[in-house]
Design an enzyme around this catalytic site. Structure first.
Site, short mmCIF file in Angstrom:
data_model
loop_
_atom_site.label_atom_id
_atom_site.label_comp_id
_atom_site.label_asym_id
_atom_site.label_seq_id
_atom_site.Cartn_x
_atom_site.Cartn_y
_atom_site.Cartn_z
N GLU A 1 0.83 -1.21 0.00
CA GLU A 1 0.00 0.00 0.00
C GLU A 1 0.87 1.26 0.00
O GLU A 1 2.05 1.23 0.36
CB GLU A 1 -0.92 0.02 1.21
CG GLU A 1 -0.17 0.23 2.50
CD GLU A 1 -1.01 0.89 3.58
OE1 GLU A 1 -1.43 2.04 3.39
OE2 GLU A 1 -1.19 0.24 4.61
N LYS B 1 -5.05 11.08 0.63
CA LYS B 1 -5.30 9.74 1.17
C LYS B 1 -6.55 9.18 0.49
O LYS B 1 -7.61 9.82 0.53
CB LYS B 1 -5.48 9.83 2.68
CG LYS B 1 -5.89 8.52 3.35
CD LYS B 1 -5.97 8.68 4.86
CE LYS B 1 -6.70 7.50 5.50
NZ LYS B 1 -6.77 7.61 6.97
N VAL C 1 -5.40 0.44 2.83
CA VAL C 1 -5.63 -1.00 2.64
C VAL C 1 -6.91 -1.20 1.82
O VAL C 1 -6.93 -1.99 0.86
CB VAL C 1 -5.74 -1.71 4.01
CG1 VAL C 1 -6.20 -3.15 3.84
CG2 VAL C 1 -4.40 -1.65 4.75
N ASP D 1 -16.07 5.52 14.57
CA ASP D 1 -15.40 5.65 13.27
C ASP D 1 -14.89 4.26 12.94
O ASP D 1 -14.21 3.64 13.76
CB ASP D 1 -14.25 6.65 13.42
CG ASP D 1 -13.50 6.93 12.11
OD1 ASP D 1 -13.57 6.11 11.19
OD2 ASP D 1 -12.82 7.97 12.05
N SER E 1 -13.02 1.87 9.89
CA SER E 1 -12.29 1.89 8.62
C SER E 1 -12.99 1.05 7.56
O SER E 1 -13.51 -0.04 7.84
CB SER E 1 -10.88 1.36 8.83
OG SER E 1 -10.19 1.31 7.60
N ALA E 2 -12.95 1.55 6.33
CA ALA E 2 -13.45 0.78 5.18
C ALA E 2 -12.58 -0.44 4.91
O ALA E 2 -12.98 -1.33 4.16
CB ALA E 2 -13.50 1.67 3.94
N ASP E 3 -11.42 -0.50 5.54
CA ASP E 3 -10.56 -1.69 5.38
C ASP E 3 -11.33 -2.97 5.71
O ASP E 3 -11.16 -4.00 5.05
CB ASP E 3 -9.33 -1.62 6.32
CG ASP E 3 -8.35 -0.52 5.95
OD1 ASP E 3 -8.59 0.19 4.95
OD2 ASP E 3 -7.35 -0.37 6.69
N LYS F 1 -3.98 -1.48 14.07
CA LYS F 1 -3.19 -0.45 14.74
C LYS F 1 -3.62 -0.26 16.20
O LYS F 1 -4.81 -0.28 16.52
CB LYS F 1 -3.32 0.87 13.99
CG LYS F 1 -2.37 0.93 12.82
CD LYS F 1 -2.78 1.98 11.84
CE LYS F 1 -4.10 1.57 11.23
NZ LYS F 1 -4.72 2.65 10.50
N1 PSU Z 1 -0.94 1.25 9.24
C1 PSU Z 1 0.14 2.01 9.48
N2 PSU Z 1 0.17 3.24 8.98
C2 PSU Z 1 -0.83 3.71 8.19
C3 PSU Z 1 -1.97 2.91 7.93
C4 PSU Z 1 -1.97 1.67 8.48
O1 PSU Z 1 1.06 1.61 10.16
O2 PSU Z 1 -0.74 4.82 7.71
C5 PSU Z 1 -3.07 3.40 7.01
C6 PSU Z 1 -3.46 2.24 6.11
O3 PSU Z 1 -3.43 2.72 4.79
C7 PSU Z 1 -4.86 1.91 6.53
C8 PSU Z 1 -5.36 3.26 6.90
O4 PSU Z 1 -5.59 1.29 5.52
O5 PSU Z 1 -4.26 3.79 7.64
C9 PSU Z 1 -6.64 3.25 7.67
O6 PSU Z 1 -7.19 4.54 7.67
P1 PSU Z 1 -8.71 4.75 8.07
O7 PSU Z 1 -8.79 4.37 9.52
O8 PSU Z 1 -8.99 6.22 7.83
O9 PSU Z 1 -9.50 3.85 7.18
MN MN Z 2 -13.03 6.68 9.19
#
Ligand code: PSU
Ligand code: MN
Length: 300
Positions: A24, A85, A105, A134, A136-138, A155
């Site tokens: 990614e 992003k 992701v 909140d 994540s769409a992951d 994380k």
């Molecule tokens: N893990 C890391 N650093 C990051 C991310 C994950 O160590 O920057 C990123 C990845 O791209 C993950 C995203 O998909 O953060 C998730 O963001 P959000 O919670 O806004 O979906």
């Molecule tokens: Mn979000």
């Protein structure tokens, strides 16, 4: 508008059935500071190559979804100015406007599906945040992408227990690589179990092929703890995350800014120690992904 560009050596590798590992780019352009991000790219790429697999960074380049950046493009993304992003919801509008975007992701999995790449490595997936709500769409993309995703868990800034529950609800298979615990990204331990364990890459390839055989629509999430020599203690991580969350609440941080904000606040709170773990686990995950990709193309 171009729907998908696959760098030619990668396109050749895919059609010849050779091992390819997608990486990614959001972690590079938003998740890590300059210049550590270029260290991360170098270490991830060479870890994949050492396993005789081909690394392919995913991104949106001038509006074109891309698998495999040229070296000029890597430099552009490392400098990160004008690079947004991109999660899955953002892909269409960025393609239409012609901008540069670093894929999370979620968006990277969309590109893997489009190109037929079966193995992907990241640091930690997004998941269910602590307060305020909140998610994540992951998680949803993991439920509908037939891809082996290698990570160090979710994380540590997240509600990891809630994230594990959502993975279960969404039918995402999770396998611990040489661990019985769902790892906590910076720390090896969370006290949460995994539904399955594998000690060899070959077993992971077997599980993935079995899922495909039965038509399972989702990912196989492979979780491995951060390398022991770099990992932080769980208590140290928790303390740093509390400080980061306090700062986010005070400053009213919301939405897609949340993850990058928390990651850099944790880095400050741990005096940079979280950054060293982040780099070490990215490299380790890329290496394992390379091994799995090779198993997948070699043994069938
Ligand atoms: N893990 C890391 N650093 C990051 C991310 C994950 O160590 O920057 C990123 C990845 O791209 C993950 C995203 O998909 O953060 C998730 O963001 P959000 O919670 O806004 O979906
Ligand atoms: Mn979000």
């Amino acid at each position: 508008m171009n729907a998908l560009r696959v760098l030619s050596p990668i396109a050749e590798a895919i059609s010849a059935g050779r091992a390819v590992v997608a990486l990614e780019s959001s972690v590079v352009a938003q998740g890590l500071p300059v210049p550590a991000n270029s260290d991360a790219v170098r270490r991830m790429m060479s870890a994949v190559e050492q396993q005789e697999a081909m690394p392919a960074i995913t991104a949106v380049v001038s509006g074109t979804p891309t698998i495999g950046l040229t070296s000029d493009e890597v430099v552009r993304f490392l400098n990160r100015s004008g690079v947004s992003k991109v999660s899955s919801r953002d892909l269409g509008s960025l393609m239409a406007s012609g901008g540069d975007g670093a894929t999370t992701v979620a968006a990277s999995l969309t590109l893997c599906r489009a190109a037929g790449v079966q193995v992907f490595a990241t640091g930690g997936i997004g998941g269910v945040h602590r307060d305020p709500f909140d998610e994540s769409a992951d998680l949803v993309e993991l439920s509908r992408s037939q891809v082996v995703v290698v990570c160090a868990g979710a994380k540590a800034i997240l509600d990891i227990a809630a994230t594990v529950e959502r993975l279960e609800s969404l039918g995402v298979s999770v396998v611990g690589y040489r661990t019985d615990e769902f790892p906590g990204f910076y720390a090896a331990s969370t006290g949460l179990g995994v539904p399955a364990r594998a000690d060899e890459a070959r077993q992971i390839a077997d599980i993935f092929r079995a899922q495909l055989a039965v038509g399972h629509p989702g990912a196989l999430l492979v979780v491995q703890p951060p390398p022991a020599e770099a990992a932080l203690a769980r208590s140290e991580v928790e303390e740093a995350v509390e400080i980061a969350l306090d700062a986010a609440r005070r400053q009213g941080v919301r939405g897609s800014a949340m993850t990058p904000f928390l990651l850099s606040a944790v880095e400050r709170a741990t005096h940079g120690r979280s950054l060293a773990v982040n780099l070490a686990l990215l490299e380790a995950n890329a290496r394992l992904a390379g091994t799995i990709a090779r198993e997948l193309v070699e043994s069938h």
